[in-house]
Design an enzyme around this catalytic site. Structure first.
Site, PDB file in Angstrom:
ATOM      1  N   LYS A 124       0.869  -1.187   0.000  1.00 36.80           N
ATOM      2  CA  LYS A 124       0.000   0.000   0.000  1.00 36.80           C
ATOM      3  C   LYS A 124       0.898   1.226   0.000  1.00 36.80           C
ATOM      4  O   LYS A 124       2.023   1.169   0.496  1.00 36.80           O
ATOM      5  CB  LYS A 124      -0.873   0.008   1.263  1.00 36.80           C
ATOM      6  CG  LYS A 124      -2.120   0.836   1.143  1.00 36.80           C
ATOM      7  CD  LYS A 124      -3.261   0.082   0.478  1.00 36.80           C
ATOM      8  CE  LYS A 124      -4.438   0.972   0.198  1.00 36.80           C
ATOM      9  NZ  LYS A 124      -5.616   0.206  -0.242  1.00 36.80           N
ATOM     10  N   ASP A 164      -7.131   4.235  -4.439  1.00 38.73           N
ATOM     11  CA  ASP A 164      -7.746   4.109  -3.106  1.00 38.73           C
ATOM     12  C   ASP A 164      -8.370   5.481  -2.828  1.00 38.73           C
ATOM     13  O   ASP A 164      -8.632   6.237  -3.781  1.00 38.73           O
ATOM     14  CB  ASP A 164      -6.692   3.729  -2.047  1.00 38.73           C
ATOM     15  CG  ASP A 164      -7.313   3.336  -0.701  1.00 38.73           C
ATOM     16  OD1 ASP A 164      -7.807   2.212  -0.584  1.00 38.73           O
ATOM     17  OD2 ASP A 164      -7.308   4.159   0.236  1.00 38.73           O
TER      18      ASP A 164
HETATM   19  P1  NDP Z   1     -12.976   7.672  -2.654  1.00 34.12           P
HETATM   20  O1  NDP Z   1     -11.923   8.664  -2.457  1.00 34.12           O
HETATM   21  O2  NDP Z   1     -13.539   7.440  -3.995  1.00 34.12           O
HETATM   22  O3  NDP Z   1     -14.195   7.974  -1.668  1.00 34.12           O
HETATM   23  C1  NDP Z   1     -14.014   8.052  -0.289  1.00 34.12           C
HETATM   24  C2  NDP Z   1     -15.318   8.468   0.361  1.00 34.12           C
HETATM   25  O4  NDP Z   1     -15.188   8.351   1.773  1.00 34.12           O
HETATM   26  C3  NDP Z   1     -15.685   9.918   0.092  1.00 34.12           C
HETATM   27  O5  NDP Z   1     -17.064  10.054   0.124  1.00 34.12           O
HETATM   28  C4  NDP Z   1     -15.019  10.633   1.259  1.00 34.12           C
HETATM   29  O6  NDP Z   1     -15.580  11.870   1.567  1.00 34.12           O
HETATM   30  C5  NDP Z   1     -15.275   9.651   2.380  1.00 34.12           C
HETATM   31  N1  NDP Z   1     -14.218   9.805   3.389  1.00 34.12           N
HETATM   32  C6  NDP Z   1     -12.882   9.693   3.192  1.00 34.12           C
HETATM   33  N2  NDP Z   1     -12.218   9.932   4.338  1.00 34.12           N
HETATM   34  C7  NDP Z   1     -13.166  10.179   5.256  1.00 34.12           C
HETATM   35  C8  NDP Z   1     -13.128  10.484   6.630  1.00 34.12           C
HETATM   36  N3  NDP Z   1     -11.961  10.590   7.284  1.00 34.12           N
HETATM   37  N4  NDP Z   1     -14.309  10.655   7.277  1.00 34.12           N
HETATM   38  C9  NDP Z   1     -15.494  10.561   6.617  1.00 34.12           C
HETATM   39  N5  NDP Z   1     -15.592  10.277   5.304  1.00 34.12           N
HETATM   40  C10 NDP Z   1     -14.449  10.084   4.643  1.00 34.12           C
HETATM   41  O7  NDP Z   1     -12.380   6.299  -2.043  1.00 34.12           O
HETATM   42  P2  NDP Z   1     -12.863   4.804  -2.305  1.00 34.12           P
HETATM   43  O8  NDP Z   1     -14.324   4.748  -2.491  1.00 34.12           O
HETATM   44  O9  NDP Z   1     -11.969   4.219  -3.307  1.00 34.12           O
HETATM   45  O10 NDP Z   1     -12.475   4.120  -0.913  1.00 34.12           O
HETATM   46  C11 NDP Z   1     -13.378   4.041   0.193  1.00 34.12           C
HETATM   47  C12 NDP Z   1     -12.923   2.932   1.132  1.00 34.12           C
HETATM   48  O11 NDP Z   1     -12.897   1.676   0.418  1.00 34.12           O
HETATM   49  C13 NDP Z   1     -11.509   3.098   1.711  1.00 34.12           C
HETATM   50  O12 NDP Z   1     -11.493   2.533   3.008  1.00 34.12           O
HETATM   51  C14 NDP Z   1     -10.656   2.230   0.792  1.00 34.12           C
HETATM   52  O13 NDP Z   1      -9.475   1.784   1.419  1.00 34.12           O
HETATM   53  C15 NDP Z   1     -11.619   1.065   0.551  1.00 34.12           C
HETATM   54  N6  NDP Z   1     -11.359   0.265  -0.637  1.00 34.12           N
HETATM   55  C16 NDP Z   1     -11.300   0.833  -1.881  1.00 34.12           C
HETATM   56  C17 NDP Z   1     -11.076   0.043  -2.989  1.00 34.12           C
HETATM   57  C18 NDP Z   1     -11.120   0.592  -4.373  1.00 34.12           C
HETATM   58  O14 NDP Z   1     -11.079  -0.217  -5.303  1.00 34.12           O
HETATM   59  N7  NDP Z   1     -11.195   1.889  -4.591  1.00 34.12           N
HETATM   60  C19 NDP Z   1     -10.824  -1.405  -2.841  1.00 34.12           C
HETATM   61  C20 NDP Z   1     -10.990  -1.912  -1.509  1.00 34.12           C
HETATM   62  C21 NDP Z   1     -11.226  -1.081  -0.458  1.00 34.12           C
HETATM   63  P3  NDP Z   1     -14.807  13.226   1.179  1.00 34.12           P
HETATM   64  O15 NDP Z   1     -15.025  13.404  -0.290  1.00 34.12           O
HETATM   65  O16 NDP Z   1     -15.412  14.266   2.009  1.00 34.12           O
HETATM   66  O17 NDP Z   1     -13.346  12.987   1.527  1.00 34.12           O
END
Ligand code: NDP
Length: 444
Positions: A124, A164
């Protein structure tokens, strides 16, 4: 060393890394029985070697913003374990990024990748760069500066990054472009690439769709139909939007979505048109979820999380530790009977304990969200063959992989009373494969 001794030792050596210690503790407490059945693991000090990353690169990323000022961020890549394949795992851009968070993610990734049955180790990376409010040119310059350092540590057979939080198709495109220029090769070194240059169909959808497929497998064990069920989702990024997309296709009712500022609540269920709006809002206009509430006049909880609303199923899909013990109690009191994690480690240990104690269906992220990295693995396979498969083919393989992960969880997690502890199942299944590969390869 015994696993409890390893944990105490890690706590002493890395006292300022709470997320890393949390992830390690969760795994070590569930694999103890399996570990004790193999005295040779202890002789080879396997657990300690499995918990400490193979290596970590830390570097400064200097870039120039639109006002001509020089900005400096930290960049990292954690290469955790490559016993079963090249290091593989996403890149996160978020102001909160530090080594504790990346070490926890790389550790989790190692077990998750093992579960997928594909040949991928765990890694990562990321930066404390905050992409919010940055122009497209600033994002491009930052991605290029980041890869100007990272490129010498990665490669199609060495380490294959992906997206991510804060890193989607746009950022992967810029990073891949710079990698290609520096390494003078066009190979599958990044996944989540654009379709025109080696990306796989269904990769953007894969984590969210995969999570819903895993959920369907869990529901089937209790004869429950997803149709008409009320689902609370957190987040509005890649994982959250494609989770909602698949749920809508299946006739479920998605009542919440959120971002780091607040939560929208639509008791009658988000419509297809409204989901399209969220998709555009987040991916094209890069706006806030509050704007959805203004557009459609629905309830909005400023600074609030979704877990207080009545729902059958919760799918946390934003970030780590976003659902605590009190949230878990509220969900259970409101009748929630299934939790399937799209995010990595979104539930705190207290929350996980409550879910398991209440005997509800609970899938940890390393099992439920493995669809994303699985299709990344399929993207690597297509790149190696210089072929691209149809969406139907990839989706079919994704369904098969998620069913297989579910089966492995059942195999190792079914208790005497018939309850399936998916946490234990996923950890033991993921662990055994990596452990056997490490034993076969000797002390390295
Ligand atoms: P994105 O950046 O596309 O979206 C993240 C979302 O989560 C946004 O809505 C963001 O809001 C919110 N968010 C992020 N940080 C915080 C926080 N500290 N508190 C509250 N809301 C938060 O990321 P992904 O959808 O790709 O990833 C989401 C999760 O899924 C993560 O845990 C990631 O590790 C996991 N994941 C992702 C994969 C992928 O293929 N993308 C695969 C497996 C797991 P805001 O816009 O306000 O920051």
């Amino acid at each position: 060393m015994k696993s409890s001794e390893v944990l105490n030792d890690l706590k002493r050596r890395f006292p300022n890394e709470p997320e890393y210690l949390q992830a390690v503790e969760e795994v070590l407490t569930t694999i103890e029985d399996a570990y004790n059945e193999h005295p040779e693991f202890e002789r080879y000090n396997l657990i300690e070697r499995l918990c400490i990353p193979d290596r970590i690169f830390t570097f400064r990323v200097s870039w120039i913003d639109d006002k001509g000022r020089v900005q400096n961020n930290m960049g990292y890549r954690v290469q955790h374990n490559n016993a079963i394949g090249p290091y593989k795992g996403g890149i996160r851009f978020h102001s909160s990024v530090n080594l504790s968070i990346l070490k926890f993610l790389a550790f989790e990734q190692t077990f998750k990748n093992s579960l997928t049955t594909l040949a991928m180790g765990g890694g990562k990376g990321g930066s404390d760069f905050n992409p919010k409010g940055k122009s497209d040119m600033e994002i491009m310059r930052f991605c290029q500066a980041f890869v100007a350092e990272l490129w010498r540590h990665i490669g199609p057979h060495t380490d294959v990054p992906a997206g991510d939080i804060g890193v989607g198709g746009r950022e992967v495109g810029y990073m891949f472009g710079m990698y290609k220029k520096m390494a003078r090769e066009h190979t599958g070194t990044f996944t989540g690439k654009g379709l025109e240059f080696g990306g796989s169909l269904v990769r953007p959808e894969a984590t969210g769709y995969g999570n819903v497929y895993f959920l369907l497998n869990m529901l089937a064990t209790r004869g429950i139909d997803i149709k008409g069920k009320t689902v609370a989702i957190s987040g509005s990024g890649n994982v959250a939007t494609y989770t909602a997309d698949k749920l809508l296709q299946l006739g479920a009712k998605v009542v919440t979505m959120s971002d780091s500022n607040g939560t929208i609540y639509v008791p009658e269920g988000i419509t297809r048109e409204q989901l399209d709006y969220i998709f555009k809002l987040k991916n094209i206009y890069r706006g806030r979820i509050r704007e959805f509430a203004e557009e459609y006049g629905c309830e909005y909880f400023e600074g609030g999380r979704p877990w207080g609303v009545k729902c059958d199923i919760a799918m946390p899909s934003a970030t780590q530790n976003e659902l605590d013990g009190d949230d878990a109690r509220t969900l259970l009191d409101n009748g929630c009977f299934a939790v399937s994690e799209g995010a990595n480690m979104p539930s705190t240990p207290e929350a996980v304990h409550r879910f398991i104690e209440a005997r509800i269906l609970y899938a940890p992220g390393k099992a439920a969200n493995a669809g994303g990295v699985s299709v990344s693995g399929l993207e690597m396979a297509q790149n190696s063959q210089k072929l691209s498969w149809s969406a139907e083919e990839v989706d079919m393989k994704l369904k098969g992989i998620m069913a297989n992960i579910h089966e492995q969880c059942m195999r190792y997690g079914k208790q005497a009373d018939g309850y399936v502890n998916y946490v234990k199942g996923a950890n033991v299944a993921g662990f055994m494969k990596v452990a056997n590969a490490m034993m076969a390869q000797g002390v390295l």
